[in-house]
Design a protein around this motif. Structure first.
Motif, PDB file in Angstrom:
ATOM      1  N   VAL A  51       0.979  -1.286  -0.097  1.00 25.49           N
ATOM      2  CA  VAL A  51       0.085  -0.133  -0.115  1.00 25.49           C
ATOM      3  C   VAL A  51       0.973   1.274   0.004  1.00 25.49           C
ATOM      4  O   VAL A  51       2.048   1.231   0.714  1.00 25.49           O
ATOM      5  N   VAL A  52       0.482   2.277  -0.902  1.00 30.10           N
ATOM      6  CA  VAL A  52       1.099   3.477  -0.751  1.00 30.10           C
ATOM      7  C   VAL A  52       0.337   4.667  -0.749  1.00 30.10           C
ATOM      8  O   VAL A  52      -0.742   4.680  -1.315  1.00 30.10           O
ATOM      9  N   VAL A  53       0.672   5.546   0.142  1.00 32.01           N
ATOM     10  CA  VAL A  53      -0.248   6.690   0.389  1.00 32.01           C
ATOM     11  C   VAL A  53       0.279   7.652  -0.613  1.00 32.01           C
ATOM     12  O   VAL A  53       1.282   8.064  -0.812  1.00 32.01           O
ATOM     13  N   LEU A  54      -0.930   8.248  -1.376  1.00 36.10           N
ATOM     14  CA  LEU A  54      -0.727   8.926  -2.623  1.00 36.10           C
ATOM     15  C   LEU A  54      -0.959  10.625  -2.325  1.00 36.10           C
ATOM     16  O   LEU A  54      -0.169  11.411  -2.766  1.00 36.10           O
ATOM     17  N   SER A  55      -1.766  10.651  -1.305  1.00 38.19           N
ATOM     18  CA  SER A  55      -2.111  12.143  -1.032  1.00 38.19           C
ATOM     19  C   SER A  55      -3.009  12.095   0.478  1.00 38.19           C
ATOM     20  O   SER A  55      -3.470  11.129   0.591  1.00 38.19           O
ATOM     21  N   THR A  56      -2.834  13.442   1.038  1.00 42.99           N
ATOM     22  CA  THR A  56      -3.700  13.439   2.382  1.00 42.99           C
ATOM     23  C   THR A  56      -4.346  14.565   2.313  1.00 42.99           C
ATOM     24  O   THR A  56      -3.640  15.572   1.896  1.00 42.99           O
ATOM     25  N   ASP A  57      -5.585  14.638   3.131  1.00 43.57           N
ATOM     26  CA  ASP A  57      -6.282  16.166   3.308  1.00 43.57           C
ATOM     27  C   ASP A  57      -7.059  16.004   4.537  1.00 43.57           C
ATOM     28  O   ASP A  57      -7.863  15.339   4.782  1.00 43.57           O
ATOM     29  N   GLY A  58      -6.482  16.511   5.743  1.00 44.84           N
ATOM     30  CA  GLY A  58      -7.029  16.590   6.939  1.00 44.84           C
ATOM     31  C   GLY A  58      -7.332  15.168   7.504  1.00 44.84           C
ATOM     32  O   GLY A  58      -8.263  15.011   8.070  1.00 44.84           O
TER      33      GLY A  58
END
Length: 82
Positions: A51-58
């Motif tokens: 699993v790879v985190v591509l982006s975060t928002d809050g």
């Protein structure tokens, strides 16, 4: 200060919400109710899956799991341990 020894078989796990963007990790455990675990398993969040985190928002995440992009709310993402 007293150090507590690590229990046999325990691992250093962190919730997916703490992963850095772009870091490839492996799913180690999925917690939550039976329904939540079944839902996440159907999305591909199984033990050992990359699993790879591509982006975060809050605290909310967009991740790449297997060959799919999935948006997760922070409450759900906390149930995925890497």
């Amino acid at each position: 200060m007293t150090l507590v020894p690590k229990q046999k078989g325990s691992e250093d796990l962190m919730p997916l919400t703490m992963a850095k963007i772009g870091e490839e990790l492996q799913v180690k455990r999925v917690s939550g109710s039976d329904e939540e675990r079944r839902f996440l398993t159907n999305l591909g969040f199984t033990e050992g899956a990359p699993v790879v985190v591509l982006s975060t928002d809050g605290g909310n995440l967009i991740v790449k799991i297997r060959d799919a992009r999935v948006a997760l709310g922070k409450d759900v993402a906390k149930k995925i341990k890497v």
